[in-house]
Structures are given as structure tokens and as C-alpha cells.
Design a protein around this motif. Structure first.
Motif, PDB file in Angstrom:
ATOM      1  N   ILE A 147      30.215  30.663  49.100  1.00 28.40           N
ATOM      2  CA  ILE A 147      30.481  29.327  48.556  1.00 28.40           C
ATOM      3  C   ILE A 147      31.962  29.120  48.268  1.00 28.40           C
ATOM      4  CG2 ILE A 147      28.172  28.972  47.601  1.00 28.40           C
ATOM      5  CD1 ILE A 147      29.251  29.782  44.863  1.00 28.40           C
ATOM      6  N   ASN A 148      32.701  30.216  48.073  1.00 28.57           N
ATOM      7  CA  ASN A 148      34.126  30.106  47.786  1.00 28.57           C
ATOM      8  C   ASN A 148      34.981  30.228  49.032  1.00 28.57           C
ATOM      9  OD1 ASN A 148      36.489  30.055  45.992  1.00 28.57           O
ATOM     10  ND2 ASN A 148      36.728  32.208  46.529  1.00 28.57           N
ATOM     11  N   VAL A 149      34.574  31.078  49.966  1.00 33.05           N
ATOM     12  CA  VAL A 149      35.433  31.434  51.090  1.00 33.05           C
ATOM     13  C   VAL A 149      35.104  30.671  52.367  1.00 33.05           C
ATOM     14  CG1 VAL A 149      36.148  33.340  52.590  1.00 33.05           C
ATOM     15  CG2 VAL A 149      35.819  33.742  50.145  1.00 33.05           C
TER      16      VAL A 149
ATOM     17  N   LEU B 184      34.487  29.151  39.472  1.00 26.67           N
ATOM     18  CA  LEU B 184      35.260  30.093  38.674  1.00 26.67           C
ATOM     19  C   LEU B 184      35.062  31.470  39.291  1.00 26.67           C
ATOM     20  CD1 LEU B 184      34.198  28.824  35.130  1.00 26.67           C
ATOM     21  CD2 LEU B 184      36.273  28.215  36.412  1.00 26.67           C
ATOM     22  N   THR B 185      36.056  31.950  40.024  1.00 32.93           N
ATOM     23  CA  THR B 185      35.876  33.158  40.818  1.00 32.93           C
ATOM     24  C   THR B 185      36.333  34.407  40.075  1.00 32.93           C
ATOM     25  OG1 THR B 185      38.037  32.947  41.888  1.00 32.93           O
ATOM     26  CG2 THR B 185      36.182  31.820  42.934  1.00 32.93           C
ATOM     27  N   VAL B 186      35.718  35.529  40.480  1.00 36.36           N
ATOM     28  CA  VAL B 186      36.022  36.825  39.882  1.00 36.36           C
ATOM     29  C   VAL B 186      36.237  37.841  41.004  1.00 36.36           C
ATOM     30  CG1 VAL B 186      35.220  38.643  38.337  1.00 36.36           C
ATOM     31  CG2 VAL B 186      34.527  36.276  37.920  1.00 36.36           C
ATOM     32  N   PRO B 187      37.379  38.557  41.017  1.00 41.95           N
ATOM     33  CA  PRO B 187      37.559  39.622  42.012  1.00 41.95           C
ATOM     34  C   PRO B 187      36.540  40.741  41.768  1.00 41.95           C
ATOM     35  CG  PRO B 187      39.637  39.056  40.953  1.00 41.95           C
ATOM     36  CD  PRO B 187      38.558  38.405  40.154  1.00 41.95           C
ATOM     37  N   THR B 188      35.985  41.279  42.841  1.00 47.78           N
ATOM     38  CA  THR B 188      35.027  42.380  42.732  1.00 47.78           C
ATOM     39  C   THR B 188      35.403  43.454  43.749  1.00 47.78           C
ATOM     40  OG1 THR B 188      33.492  41.523  44.390  1.00 47.78           O
ATOM     41  CG2 THR B 188      33.200  40.744  42.124  1.00 47.78           C
TER      42      THR B 188
ATOM     43  N   VAL C  66      30.619  26.945  38.196  1.00 45.37           N
ATOM     44  CA  VAL C  66      29.813  28.036  38.744  1.00 45.37           C
ATOM     45  C   VAL C  66      30.673  29.286  38.805  1.00 45.37           C
ATOM     46  CG1 VAL C  66      28.505  28.851  40.738  1.00 45.37           C
ATOM     47  CG2 VAL C  66      28.446  26.416  40.119  1.00 45.37           C
ATOM     48  N   ILE C  67      30.206  30.358  38.191  1.00 44.64           N
ATOM     49  CA  ILE C  67      30.879  31.649  38.264  1.00 44.64           C
ATOM     50  C   ILE C  67      30.367  32.387  39.496  1.00 44.64           C
ATOM     51  CG2 ILE C  67      31.245  33.869  37.123  1.00 44.64           C
ATOM     52  CD1 ILE C  67      30.793  32.443  34.449  1.00 44.64           C
ATOM     53  N   CYS C  68      31.295  32.881  40.319  1.00 46.84           N
ATOM     54  CA  CYS C  68      30.890  33.598  41.530  1.00 46.84           C
ATOM     55  C   CYS C  68      31.933  34.654  41.869  1.00 46.84           C
ATOM     56  CB  CYS C  68      30.704  32.638  42.710  1.00 46.84           C
ATOM     57  SG  CYS C  68      32.232  31.801  43.236  1.00 46.84           S
TER      58      CYS C  68
ATOM     59  N   LEU D 284      28.841  41.001  41.403  1.00 44.09           N
ATOM     60  CA  LEU D 284      29.146  40.699  40.011  1.00 44.09           C
ATOM     61  C   LEU D 284      28.392  41.649  39.093  1.00 44.09           C
ATOM     62  CD1 LEU D 284      28.992  36.784  39.956  1.00 44.09           C
ATOM     63  CD2 LEU D 284      31.041  38.224  39.874  1.00 44.09           C
ATOM     64  N   THR D 285      28.909  41.798  37.895  1.00 38.42           N
ATOM     65  CA  THR D 285      28.246  42.523  36.809  1.00 38.42           C
ATOM     66  C   THR D 285      28.369  41.675  35.552  1.00 38.42           C
ATOM     67  OG1 THR D 285      30.273  43.650  36.094  1.00 38.42           O
ATOM     68  CG2 THR D 285      28.966  44.743  37.816  1.00 38.42           C
ATOM     69  N   PRO D 286      27.593  41.952  34.517  1.00 37.35           N
ATOM     70  CA  PRO D 286      27.775  41.204  33.268  1.00 37.35           C
ATOM     71  C   PRO D 286      29.211  41.253  32.763  1.00 37.35           C
ATOM     72  CG  PRO D 286      25.692  42.370  33.194  1.00 37.35           C
ATOM     73  CD  PRO D 286      26.390  42.828  34.457  1.00 37.35           C
ATOM     74  N   GLU D 287      29.866  42.397  32.905  1.00 36.79           N
ATOM     75  CA  GLU D 287      31.242  42.528  32.432  1.00 36.79           C
ATOM     76  C   GLU D 287      32.190  41.658  33.252  1.00 36.79           C
ATOM     77  OE1 GLU D 287      28.710  45.595  31.108  1.00 36.79           O
ATOM     78  OE2 GLU D 287      29.212  45.109  33.200  1.00 36.79           O
TER      79      GLU D 287
END
Length: 356
Positions: A101-103, A118-122, A93-95, A127-130
Motif C-alpha cells: 500500500i505504501n510502495v 504512517l510507515t515504519v522501517p522493518t 494507517v500504520i504499515c 511489524l511488531t507491537p514495538e
């Protein structure tokens, strides 16, 4: 008729208010009245009751003719059940890195749901498509968990909001890669109230496949629901709910609370009021020199930075949490029962502590 006698005693002062969480608030009186209405007599257990049946009609009025609700006990349970329903055993899961759900779920999606996050800093919790593309790769690589779902939160953990067009872009991007989209809506009512649109406008209407629908933070005693928006995206929801220990035997008492909130406009009234109190709080805080509001105040939360010693003294007068203690960042939340006097008293206390 006289109220029934009880040996229970009140152990708290109901006049005490805080800004730590909208979970600190009790249940809305209309929700309590609905619980009393559903009580008495016998109803079939495990969701075959008339209240859960009627809830389906109400859910469809908000989310379309194919929507189906699965009431559960709590938000973490809703997220774990929903994410399991749209992933394989090898799925990921991308978040956002800041996602609940991650923290804040004790590792439950990974430990109990068997999912890889699978985490992404924002910069703002969104989130955005990029940003999604930083983790959306390697589907055929057996050494990597397969990205199968994008999970977004509305409103986000930082109190910010996605526009319907932003969620549409995420859904189109995810679907183009064969991924599904989950929306964590523990504060979905606050988002809809702030955007001034129906909840469907940024869920099923723009491509969200499955939704965790919040109730507790908006006036319920307990209870949330997993709402399946795309029936083709899920498998064996009933079995997953039971396997995940989220099947209530006396489900009517979860369903009737959601009915009380959603049948008319209680959900919207509660959310609008909480949002308005957050705006009042933000306006008062902006006038205090040395306190910085970090993110746009778009729902019912205010994130601010102030001196650490001031926060510690203020916490002795009003409960609230540090968000990032090392950076001096705190979070102040408003609820459906927060009053103008509550907000004004807090701002006055903040001014006093800043002046010391």
C-alpha cells in the motif's frame, strides 16, 4: 460440439517463462472452466447473482459464520476499499515501510482513499507491537492524522511470514489502543500453504478485522475480494465499493473464479506448488558462489543480491525485476504454473552469467 470460432489470434509464445511476478502467469484451467460454466443466459447484475450468493457460503466455511465477501476487480482496489471501511476522514494507517500500500499502489490509498500512511522501517517486512508504537501516538493531537488502523501483509512484500501468534499479538496491541487491523492477503494462500494451517488460523481466529483476499496471483484471471471479518468494525461497505469504482456489473465472473479456487483445494494446490518451486529455486541459487539470498524463503519469492551486470544480462534471458537496483537486490517470483524445468533452466542461466 465444436469450439466457437474466433478472429482472435495468439500473439505470444506460451513456452516463454519468467520470474518477475506471479501475475505473469495465466489463469488456471479449472478457473477458465468455471468462467465458461457461469457464462450463458442472464444473471442479475451488481452481485445479486447466484454465484456471488454461493461465494458467501464458501467464504464463511473458511473465515467463520459472520464473514462477508465483497468481490472487487483488483488488489489495490481491495486495499483502498477495505482501509476506507475502517477509518474516519481524519484517520491514518500504520504499515511497514515496504508494504504494498505504501510502495506499489501509486499513492492510491492516500490520493483515492484519502488516508494518511504512517510507515515504519522493518528488517524483514514484519511489524511488531514495538514497531507499531513508533507511530501509535497522538490520538488527541489535531495537528496529526489519527492512527486508526494497523495494516499487515501476509505473506509480506519480502516473502516472509507472520506466525499466528505474531498476528494475535499485533491484533491485541492494536485493539488495546482502539485501532483495527487490516490484512493484505494478496498472497494469503501461499502463507497458509507454507504455515500448513487454514487461513482462519491467522485471520479471524486471532483478531483481524478486515481482509483483502487475493485471487489473481493464485490462478484467477482477475478479481479479489474484501472480506469483512468483524462486522462491528466497518461501515457502508457496499457504498464504499461503488464509490471506489470497484463494483463489477457482471460480478458473477469474479465470484465464480473465487469459488473455483476456494470451494475445494485448488487455492492450496496452486500455492503449495508455487512455494515448492521457490524452494527449489533457492536451493539452486545457494550453490552459486557470489549470489546471496537475503531473506528466509517462506512463500513463493526469492530475494537475492548479485552483481549488477550479471542481473542485466540475465534479464535478457528471463524477465525479473530489481527490488533495490542501487544495492543490486533482485526479486524472483514463482507461480502456480512454474515448472521444475523452468527453475532448473533459470539456475543454469544464472551459473553461466556468473561465470562470464
Amino acid at each position: 460440439m465444436n469450439p466457437p470460432k474466433t478472429d482472435a489470434r495468439r500473439h505470444h509464445d506460451p513456452s516463454v517463462r519468467g520470474f518477475a511476478s506471479d501475475n505473469y502467469a495465466g489463469a488456471h484451467p479449472e478457473v477458465l472452466a468455471a468462467l465458461a460454466l457461469a457464462n450463458g443466459g442472464h444473471q442479475v447484475a451488481y452481485g445479486e447473482d447466484v454465484y456471488t450468493e454461493n461465494l458467501q457460503r464458501i467464504i464463511r466455511s473458511h473465515f467463520g459464520a459472520t464473514a462477508e465477501a465483497f468481490p472487487v476487480f483488483n488488489g489495490t482496489g481491495a486495499n483502498v476499499v477495505a482501509l476506507q471501511a475502517v477509518t474516519d476522514r481524519w484517520g491514518a494507517v500504520i504499515c511497514a515501510e515496504s508494504a504494498h500500500i505504501n510502495v506499489d499502489e501509486g499513492g492510491a490509498p492516500e490520493r483515492m482513499g484519502g488516508l494518511k500512511l504512517l510507515t515504519v522501517p522493518t528488517p524483514d517486512g514484519k511489524l511488531t507491537p514495538e514497531l507499531i508504537d513508533r507511530q501509535a501516538w497522538g490520538w488527541e493531537d489535531e495537528h496529526r492524522a489519527m492512527p486508526q488502523v494497523v495494516s499487515i501483509t501476509q505473506s509480506t512484500e519480502l516473502g516472509t511470514l507472520y506466525t499466528p501468534d505474531e498476528i494475535r499479538a499485533i491484533c491485541e496491541h492494536a485493539h488495546a489502543h482502539g485501532m483495527k487491523v487490516h490484512l493484505d492477503g494478496s498472497r494469503i494462500a501461499n502463507a497458509a500453504a507454507s504455515l500448513d494451517v487454514p487461513m482462519r488460523t491467522f485471520t479471524n481466529a486471532v483478531g483481524v478485522d478486515i481482509l483483502s483476499l487475493g485471487g489473481t496471483k493464485n490462478g484467477a484471471l482477475f478479481g479479489e475480494a474484501v472480506v469483512v471479518l468483524n462486522q462491528d468494525a466497518v461501515r457502508r461497505m457496499k457504498h464504499l465499493r461503488k464509490l471506489s469504482m470497484q463494483l463489477a456489473s457482471k460480478m458473477r465472473f469474479v465470484s465464480v473464479q473465487l469459488e473455483a479456487l476456494l470451494a475445494k483445494d485448488l487455492w492450496l494446490r496452486n500455492a503449495r506448488h508455487a512455494n515448492e518451486m521457490a524452494q527449489r529455486l533457492a536451493e539452486g541459487v545457494r550453490a552459486v558462489h557470489g549470489v546471496d539470498i537475503l531473506y528466509p524463503v517462506q512463500a513463493n519469492g526469492v530475494f537475492a543480491r548479485l552483481p549488477h551486470d550479471v542481473s542485466e544480462r540475465l534479464q535478457k534471458r528471463f524477465r525479473f525485476y530489481f527490488w533495490d537496483e542501487a544495492a543490486g537486490v533482485v526479486r524472483w517470483m514463482c507461480a502456480f504454473d512454474t515448472t521444475e524445468d523452468d527453475v532448473d533452466a533459470f539456475v543454469a542461466a544464472l551459473k553461466e552469467e556468473m561465470a562470464r
